[in-house]
Design a protein around this motif. Structure first.
Motif, PDB file in Angstrom:
ATOM      1  N   UNK A 136     -33.179  22.562  81.653  1.00 26.98           N
ATOM      2  CA  UNK A 136     -33.433  22.989  80.190  1.00 26.98           C
ATOM      3  C   UNK A 136     -33.524  24.339  80.277  1.00 26.98           C
ATOM      4  N   UNK A 137     -34.083  24.863  81.173  1.00 27.76           N
ATOM      5  CA  UNK A 137     -34.488  26.266  81.166  1.00 27.76           C
ATOM      6  C   UNK A 137     -33.295  27.206  81.336  1.00 27.76           C
ATOM      7  N   UNK A 138     -32.516  26.725  82.104  1.00 25.10           N
ATOM      8  CA  UNK A 138     -31.147  27.575  82.580  1.00 25.10           C
ATOM      9  C   UNK A 138     -30.323  27.541  81.156  1.00 25.10           C
ATOM     10  N   UNK A 139     -30.426  26.472  80.287  1.00 24.20           N
ATOM     11  CA  UNK A 139     -29.713  26.304  79.207  1.00 24.20           C
ATOM     12  C   UNK A 139     -30.158  27.290  78.121  1.00 24.20           C
ATOM     13  N   UNK A 140     -31.423  27.476  78.310  1.00 24.49           N
ATOM     14  CA  UNK A 140     -32.162  28.431  77.258  1.00 24.49           C
ATOM     15  C   UNK A 140     -31.406  29.832  77.518  1.00 24.49           C
ATOM     16  N   UNK A 141     -31.556  30.249  78.888  1.00 29.80           N
ATOM     17  CA  UNK A 141     -31.272  31.719  79.358  1.00 29.80           C
ATOM     18  C   UNK A 141     -30.008  31.780  78.991  1.00 29.80           C
ATOM     19  N   UNK A 142     -28.644  30.859  79.277  1.00 27.06           N
ATOM     20  CA  UNK A 142     -27.576  31.220  79.345  1.00 27.06           C
ATOM     21  C   UNK A 142     -27.111  31.063  78.079  1.00 27.06           C
ATOM     22  N   UNK A 143     -27.805  30.470  76.976  1.00 28.87           N
ATOM     23  CA  UNK A 143     -27.512  30.501  75.569  1.00 28.87           C
ATOM     24  C   UNK A 143     -27.968  31.780  74.998  1.00 28.87           C
ATOM     25  N   UNK A 144     -29.298  32.319  75.432  1.00 29.64           N
ATOM     26  CA  UNK A 144     -29.684  33.553  74.742  1.00 29.64           C
ATOM     27  C   UNK A 144     -28.637  34.793  75.078  1.00 29.64           C
ATOM     28  N   UNK A 145     -28.163  34.568  76.347  1.00 32.52           N
ATOM     29  CA  UNK A 145     -27.191  35.609  77.198  1.00 32.52           C
ATOM     30  C   UNK A 145     -25.956  35.704  76.227  1.00 32.52           C
ATOM     31  N   UNK A 146     -25.480  34.665  75.954  1.00 30.68           N
ATOM     32  CA  UNK A 146     -24.480  34.537  75.118  1.00 30.68           C
ATOM     33  C   UNK A 146     -24.164  35.057  73.780  1.00 30.68           C
ATOM     34  N   UNK A 147     -25.295  35.273  73.250  1.00 34.99           N
ATOM     35  CA  UNK A 147     -25.257  35.543  71.647  1.00 34.99           C
ATOM     36  C   UNK A 147     -24.383  37.021  71.459  1.00 34.99           C
ATOM     37  N   UNK A 148     -23.449  36.748  70.512  1.00 40.01           N
ATOM     38  CA  UNK A 148     -22.463  37.717  70.321  1.00 40.01           C
ATOM     39  C   UNK A 148     -22.942  38.647  69.277  1.00 40.01           C
ATOM     40  N   UNK A 149     -23.119  40.072  69.408  1.00 40.14           N
ATOM     41  CA  UNK A 149     -23.782  40.775  68.202  1.00 40.14           C
ATOM     42  C   UNK A 149     -22.546  40.949  67.328  1.00 40.14           C
ATOM     43  N   UNK A 150     -21.664  40.893  67.417  1.00 47.31           N
ATOM     44  CA  UNK A 150     -20.564  41.186  66.518  1.00 47.31           C
ATOM     45  C   UNK A 150     -20.044  39.841  65.903  1.00 47.31           C
ATOM     46  N   UNK A 151     -20.543  38.734  66.032  1.00 53.81           N
ATOM     47  CA  UNK A 151     -19.853  37.274  65.367  1.00 53.81           C
ATOM     48  C   UNK A 151     -20.406  37.555  64.138  1.00 53.81           C
ATOM     49  N   UNK A 152     -20.006  36.526  63.167  1.00 53.23           N
ATOM     50  CA  UNK A 152     -20.554  36.276  61.765  1.00 53.23           C
ATOM     51  C   UNK A 152     -21.848  35.917  61.814  1.00 53.23           C
ATOM     52  N   UNK A 153     -22.741  36.143  60.909  1.00 46.18           N
ATOM     53  CA  UNK A 153     -24.150  35.857  60.706  1.00 46.18           C
ATOM     54  C   UNK A 153     -24.508  34.443  61.185  1.00 46.18           C
ATOM     55  N   UNK A 154     -23.651  33.433  60.583  1.00 49.63           N
ATOM     56  CA  UNK A 154     -24.029  31.884  60.857  1.00 49.63           C
ATOM     57  C   UNK A 154     -23.671  31.631  62.348  1.00 49.63           C
ATOM     58  N   UNK A 155     -22.938  32.486  63.002  1.00 49.80           N
ATOM     59  CA  UNK A 155     -22.606  32.255  64.717  1.00 49.80           C
ATOM     60  C   UNK A 155     -23.688  32.778  65.264  1.00 49.80           C
ATOM     61  N   UNK A 156     -24.411  34.021  64.899  1.00 45.02           N
ATOM     62  CA  UNK A 156     -25.512  34.621  65.599  1.00 45.02           C
ATOM     63  C   UNK A 156     -26.716  33.870  65.551  1.00 45.02           C
ATOM     64  N   UNK A 157     -26.747  33.177  64.337  1.00 48.05           N
ATOM     65  CA  UNK A 157     -27.932  32.153  63.917  1.00 48.05           C
ATOM     66  C   UNK A 157     -28.025  30.990  65.105  1.00 48.05           C
ATOM     67  N   UNK A 310     -33.138  38.136  59.698  1.00 50.52           N
ATOM     68  CA  UNK A 310     -32.210  38.400  58.788  1.00 50.52           C
ATOM     69  C   UNK A 310     -31.059  39.566  59.103  1.00 50.52           C
ATOM     70  N   UNK A 311     -31.249  40.532  60.319  1.00 48.24           N
ATOM     71  CA  UNK A 311     -30.461  41.242  60.999  1.00 48.24           C
ATOM     72  C   UNK A 311     -30.054  41.056  62.389  1.00 48.24           C
ATOM     73  N   UNK A 312     -28.944  41.657  62.892  1.00 43.20           N
ATOM     74  CA  UNK A 312     -28.631  41.473  64.070  1.00 43.20           C
ATOM     75  C   UNK A 312     -29.721  41.832  65.183  1.00 43.20           C
ATOM     76  N   UNK A 313     -30.178  43.109  64.711  1.00 44.20           N
ATOM     77  CA  UNK A 313     -31.306  43.564  65.686  1.00 44.20           C
ATOM     78  C   UNK A 313     -32.301  42.889  65.695  1.00 44.20           C
ATOM     79  N   UNK A 314     -32.795  42.313  64.519  1.00 45.72           N
ATOM     80  CA  UNK A 314     -34.074  41.411  64.588  1.00 45.72           C
ATOM     81  C   UNK A 314     -34.003  40.322  65.201  1.00 45.72           C
ATOM     82  N   UNK A 315     -32.738  39.714  65.146  1.00 51.47           N
ATOM     83  CA  UNK A 315     -32.489  38.314  65.982  1.00 51.47           C
ATOM     84  C   UNK A 315     -32.390  38.745  67.472  1.00 51.47           C
ATOM     85  N   UNK A 316     -31.573  39.609  67.925  1.00 48.39           N
ATOM     86  CA  UNK A 316     -31.661  40.086  69.363  1.00 48.39           C
ATOM     87  C   UNK A 316     -33.222  40.462  69.875  1.00 48.39           C
ATOM     88  N   UNK A 317     -33.990  40.943  69.067  1.00 48.39           N
ATOM     89  CA  UNK A 317     -35.517  41.111  69.631  1.00 48.39           C
ATOM     90  C   UNK A 317     -35.990  39.916  69.660  1.00 48.39           C
TER      91      UNK A 317
END
Length: 349
Positions: A136-157, A310-317
């Motif tokens: 489960x921990x690995x799933x979290x790490x892999x998922x967070x690393x896979x966030x695409x900052x250029x994706x549409x808002x709903x995909x980032x979320x 609400x912003x990409x920067x905030x989400x990545x933080x």
């Protein structure tokens, strides 16, 4: 309807439909109803999860939710390759729980029952519990690393939300509890209270962004989601894997289930699924009704603003904050395992 009747309806569907398909190897129950007694009432806001096992290397697409004899089924196909050994299943925190007890509906080859017996005999052994927590921990790490900052808002979320929500699964796995989907935060709260770690729950809510969200705010977001849900359900055409979750038949789960949590004083526990459903609706609208999606976007953005993403920067933080918390989370999981009287050592009776 009682659980026993719902299971009979599910078994009839398997016998009349899935069992006739090419590659069919059997079927078993999964999900939140597995641990419920037969005489319990099936909640209106719950479905019955079925896994259809196939010998096809590429299993058919997930048909998702649909009604059979007034029971809402959620059907998923799984290749036997994913169940290739007891060790494979014991290491997977999503798969293992369904084999802890006999959940098998049909097993024409006998392979499922053999697998279930092997998994059940070792399910509570600490090395396997620890391995599932790490999975489960690995799933979290892999998922967070896979966030695409250029994706549409709903995909980032969605890319942030689901890995963040797996923090609850680490704890549920340590407690030998079902890693439920919609009610994961409610279940995690119960586990943390039972093991004397109630203070950790506030941190999980803070990582999600809803620690200070009020019941009135959550209710307002739910009503906005209900409007968006109905619009998306009426226009959905593109075959997303989750599309059956955004249909009139699935509305009791997504909308009424969240409303029930709010009414029961558990509004924060409703936030995860409200957010997930909102984002999924906007994926559908972006594909099938983009102008309508733009019109409804302010409601979605209002929720994200309240959650602080609400912003990409905030989400990545926020994603980075989740990642930095993982060692502490694993420490809590280890403490739960150490205190759990049902966890055994290998070879113990």
């Amino acid at each position: 309807m009682k659980i026993v009747e719902a299971r009979k309806a599910a078994a009839r569907w398997v016998g009349q439909n899935a069992s006739r398909e090419a590659g069919y190897l059997g079927a078993y129950f999964s999900g939140s109803t597995v641990g419920l007694p037969e005489e319990a009432e099936l909640p209106v806001s719950s479905d019955v999860d079925l896994i259809i096992v196939t010998d096809l290397e590429e299993p058919p697409a997930k048909p998702g939710k649909f009604h059979v004899d007034q029971v809402l089924l959620e059907v998923t196909y799984l290749s036997w390759n994913q169940l290739s050994s007891a060790e494979t299943v014991l290491s997977d925190y999503h798969l293992a729980g369904s084999f802890r007890t006999d959940t098998i509906i049909a097993d024409p080859t006998g392979r499922l029952r053999q697998l279930q017996a092997e998994v059940a005999s070792r399910f509570t052994e600490k090395p396997w519990v620890l391995r599932r927590c790490k999975h489960a921990l690995d799933r979290i790490e892999r998922g967070l690393r896979s966030i695409d900052p250029d994706a549409p808002r709903q995909d980032q979320i969605l890319g942030w939300l689901f890995p963040t929500g797996i923090t609850t699964h680490v704890l549920l796995t340590a407690a030998l509890r079902n890693p439920t989907v919609r009610l994961r935060y409610l279940a995690a709260r119960e586990v943390l209270e039972a093991y004397g770690h109630s203070e950790v729950y506030a941190k999980l809510l803070q990582l999600l962004g809803c620690e200070e969200l009020t019941a009135a705010q959550t209710q307002s977001h739910l009503e906005a989601l209900a409007r968006t849900f109905d619009m998306a359900a009426a226009r959905a055409v593109t075959p997303f894997p989750f599309r059956s979750d955004i249909t009139p038949g699935a509305r009791p789960v997504a909308i009424d289930g969240s409303r029930e949590l709010i009414q029961n004083g558990r509004h924060q526990e409703a936030v995860f699924w409200i957010t997930a459903t909102f984002a999924r609706c906007h994926k559908i609208l972006a594909a099938d009704a983009p102008e309508l999606g733009e019109q409804l976007a302010p409601d979605f953005l209002a929720l994200l603003s309240d959650l602080g993403v609400s912003s990409t920067a905030a989400l990545l933080r926020r994603a980075d904050e989740v990642h930095r918390y993982l060692p502490r989370l694993m420490g809590i999981a280890q403490a739960i395992m150490d205190a759990n009287p049902d966890i055994t050592q290998p070879g113990s009776p």
